[in-house]
Write a protein that holds these residues in place. Sequence first.
Motif, short mmCIF file in Angstrom:
data_model
loop_
_atom_site.label_atom_id
_atom_site.label_comp_id
_atom_site.label_asym_id
_atom_site.label_seq_id
_atom_site.Cartn_x
_atom_site.Cartn_y
_atom_site.Cartn_z
N GLY A 1 -12.21 11.95 -15.81
CA GLY A 1 -12.06 13.17 -16.15
C GLY A 1 -11.67 14.08 -14.96
N ILE A 2 -12.35 13.49 -13.76
CA ILE A 2 -12.03 14.45 -12.55
C ILE A 2 -10.64 13.86 -12.12
N GLU A 3 -9.71 14.89 -11.60
CA GLU A 3 -8.63 14.28 -11.29
C GLU A 3 -8.25 14.85 -9.78
N ARG A 4 -8.88 15.61 -9.31
CA ARG A 4 -8.74 15.94 -7.86
C ARG A 4 -10.13 16.00 -7.09
N ILE A 5 -10.17 15.20 -5.92
CA ILE A 5 -11.06 15.47 -4.95
C ILE A 5 -10.78 15.95 -3.65
N ARG A 6 -11.65 17.08 -3.18
CA ARG A 6 -11.20 17.62 -1.80
C ARG A 6 -12.58 17.51 -1.05
N PHE A 7 -12.39 17.72 0.12
CA PHE A 7 -13.83 17.84 0.88
C PHE A 7 -13.45 18.76 2.21
N ALA A 8 -14.46 19.28 2.77
CA ALA A 8 -14.50 20.28 3.67
C ALA A 8 -15.95 20.62 4.22
N THR A 9 -16.32 20.82 5.61
CA THR A 9 -15.01 21.05 6.60
C THR A 9 -15.20 19.79 7.74
N SER A 10 -14.12 19.26 8.01
CA SER A 10 -14.30 18.09 8.85
C SER A 10 -14.25 18.46 10.22
N HIS A 11 -15.09 17.64 11.12
CA HIS A 11 -15.07 17.73 12.19
C HIS A 11 -14.41 16.70 13.11
N PRO A 12 -13.32 17.04 14.03
CA PRO A 12 -12.32 16.09 14.64
C PRO A 12 -13.08 15.14 15.44
N ALA B 1 -5.55 8.18 2.13
CA ALA B 1 -4.25 7.88 2.00
C ALA B 1 -4.16 6.81 0.39
N LYS B 2 -5.17 6.05 0.32
CA LYS B 2 -5.16 4.92 -0.54
C LYS B 2 -5.66 5.54 -1.78
N LEU B 3 -6.59 6.52 -1.81
CA LEU B 3 -7.24 6.78 -3.14
C LEU B 3 -6.52 8.15 -3.75
N PRO B 4 -5.70 7.85 -4.94
CA PRO B 4 -4.98 8.84 -5.37
C PRO B 4 -5.31 10.06 -5.75
N LYS B 5 -6.79 10.26 -6.04
CA LYS B 5 -7.47 11.55 -6.55
C LYS B 5 -7.62 12.37 -5.17
N VAL B 6 -7.77 11.91 -4.01
CA VAL B 6 -8.06 12.65 -2.87
C VAL B 6 -6.76 13.30 -2.42
N CYS B 7 -6.99 14.71 -2.45
CA CYS B 7 -5.69 15.60 -2.33
C CYS B 7 -5.35 15.73 -0.93
N GLU B 8 -3.96 15.91 -0.62
CA GLU B 8 -3.39 15.95 0.67
C GLU B 8 -3.61 17.13 1.32
N HIS B 9 -4.91 17.52 1.45
CA HIS B 9 -5.00 18.81 2.16
C HIS B 9 -6.40 18.50 2.99
N PHE B 10 -6.12 18.90 4.45
CA PHE B 10 -7.38 18.43 5.41
C PHE B 10 -7.55 19.77 6.23
N HIS B 11 -8.82 20.20 6.24
CA HIS B 11 -9.39 21.30 6.79
C HIS B 11 -9.99 20.91 8.27
N ILE B 12 -9.39 20.93 9.21
CA ILE B 12 -9.90 20.29 10.56
C ILE B 12 -9.88 21.26 11.63
N PRO B 13 -10.92 22.13 11.79
CA PRO B 13 -11.00 23.09 12.84
C PRO B 13 -10.75 22.57 14.30
#
Length: 463
Positions: free
Chosen positions: A248-259, A271-283
Motif C-alpha cells: 500500500g505504501i508507494e513512496r518513502i522519503r526521509f529528512a533531514t540528513s547530515h552530511p 538506489a536499489k529500493l524502488p519506493k525510496v524517492c530520488e530526493h535528498f535534503h542534505i544541508p
Amino acid sequence: MTASITPTKQNKSIRNHRGSYWITTFGCQMNKADSERMSGILQQMGYKLADEELKADLILYNTCTIRDSAEQKVYSYLGRQARRKQSHPNLKIIIAGCLAQQEGESILRRVPEIDLVMGPQHANRLETLLNQVDNGHQVLATDEQHIFEDITTARRDSTICGWINIIYGCNERCTYCVVPSVRGKEQSRTPQAIKNEIKQLAKIGYKEITLLGQNIDAYGRDFNSGEHNFSGQITLSYLLEYIHDIEGIERIRFATSHPRYFTKELIDVCAKLPKVCEHFHIPFQSGSNNILKKMARGYTIESYKEIINYIKKLMPESSITADAIVAFPGETLNQFEETLSIIEDLKFDLVNTAAYSPRPNTPAAKWPNQLPEEVKIDRLREINNLVEKTAKERNLRYKNTYQEILIENVNIKNTSQLMGRTRTNRLTFFPRLSKDGRSQQIGDIVKVKIEDIRPFSLTGNLE
Ligand code: SAH
Ligand code: SF4
Ligand code: F3S
C-alpha cells in the motif's frame, strides 16, 4: 512557517465533549508531527476542533526557536490570547515545543496567563499534564524525558502522506544551533514500532511516508548504549530495507540528513529500493571549509561534494535540496562567495537560506565577531536571488516530460486543479479532469505532462 491543523478523521472512542481546541504550529516537520499527535490526544480526551482560533476554549502553540524571528512571532500570538483570557477566564493556553523548552519558567513569568508550558519531549504526555491543569495547577513540564511510544492515534493533516518520527533529538553540537538544547539527546524508535505505525497508515489508505529526524542518518546509533539489546547493525539503511515492502505504501522519503553520517552504503540502498524517492535534503550550511569548522559540522565541502556526486551518479534524476546560513560570525566576503559558488556548482533544486541569528546558550552567539544587520540583509538577498535562478534552471529539465505524481489534494487556490508532487518532491498542479473526462482521485498516482515551469512549482496536464 506557520500551519494550523485542519480537520481530518474523527476518532471513534471519543469521551465527553470538553470544549474546542486550536493548534498553531511553528517551525519544522518535527513540530508538525508532534502537533498531529497532540491533536489526536486532545480529540481522544473529548475536545473538538474549533471553527476559528479566537473562539477556541483551548489554544496550543507548538513553538520554534531556531531563529529570533521565530521566537518573536510566538510572543505576538501569545499576547493576543493573554488579552482574550482576561474576558474569558476559562480559556486554556498551552505553550509547547522548542521555545517552551528554552524559556521554561521565564515564559510563565512573562505571560502569567499561560496554563501549561511543555517541552517537545513531553508531547505524548499531554493528557496527564492537562489533567494537572484541570486540578487547578499552572504546569511546567520541561525536564528530560525518555520518550515513550505513543499509543494515541495521531490526527494527521494529510490522508495520503504521513510523517513518521524515527529518531528524536540531536547529539551534534553545531555552534549556532539551539536544537540539541531544546530537543535533548538522540532517541531512536525501534524498527518494529516504526514498521507497525507505517502498516497502520497503509491500512487506512496512506500512500507516502516521510521518516523524520533532526539528524536522521544517525538513526540507531543510540541502540549501542542504554537499555536496548540491538547490536550496531541498526542503521537508516537497515531500516529502509526493513520497512520497504509494506503493501500500500508507494513512496518513502526521509529528512533531514547530515552530511557527516550520509554513507555510500545509504546511497546504494536508496538506489536499489524502488519506493525510496530520488530526493535528498542534505544541508551544507556553508561553502567555506573555514566556516564549516567554526560551525563544528564535521565535514569538508569536498566530502560534501563527493556525497552529492555519488548520488547523482547512481540516481541522475535526483533532486538535491539543502539549507545554508549566511553571515555566520566572522564570515568574510570571500567565504560568502564560496557559499554562492557551491550553489552554482552543484545546481541545487532548492536551498533554504537564513541569515545567522544568535541563539541563547550556543557558543557562536558569544563570539565577538558578529556581522552587522546590513551585511546579513545584503547577503541573504544575494543568495536568495541565486537560489531562485538556480531552482528555475533546474526545473527546466521537467519541461515536456511525463512525471509520476501522487495526488495529495485539491489546489486550494484553484479548486478545478489538483496538487501533488513528483518523486523528486516538486509541487505540481494540473486539472482535475483527464482528456477523456475522467476525474482523478486523491491518492491516485498519475502521469502528468509538465508544461509550465516556475522556480518552486510546476503545472501540467494529465496524460
Ligand atoms: N538538523 C539539520 C538542521 C535543523 S535546523 C541539519 O543539521 O542540517 C534547520 C536549519 O535552520 C538549519 O539547517 C540551519 O540552516 C538553520 N539554522 C539553525 N540555527 C540557525 C541560526 N542560529 N541562525 C540561522 N539559521 C539557523
Ligand atoms: Fe542543529 Fe547541527 Fe543538530 Fe542540525 S545537526 S539540529 S544544525 S545541532
Ligand atoms: Fe524549530 Fe524546534 Fe524544529 S527550534 S526548527 S521547531 S526542532
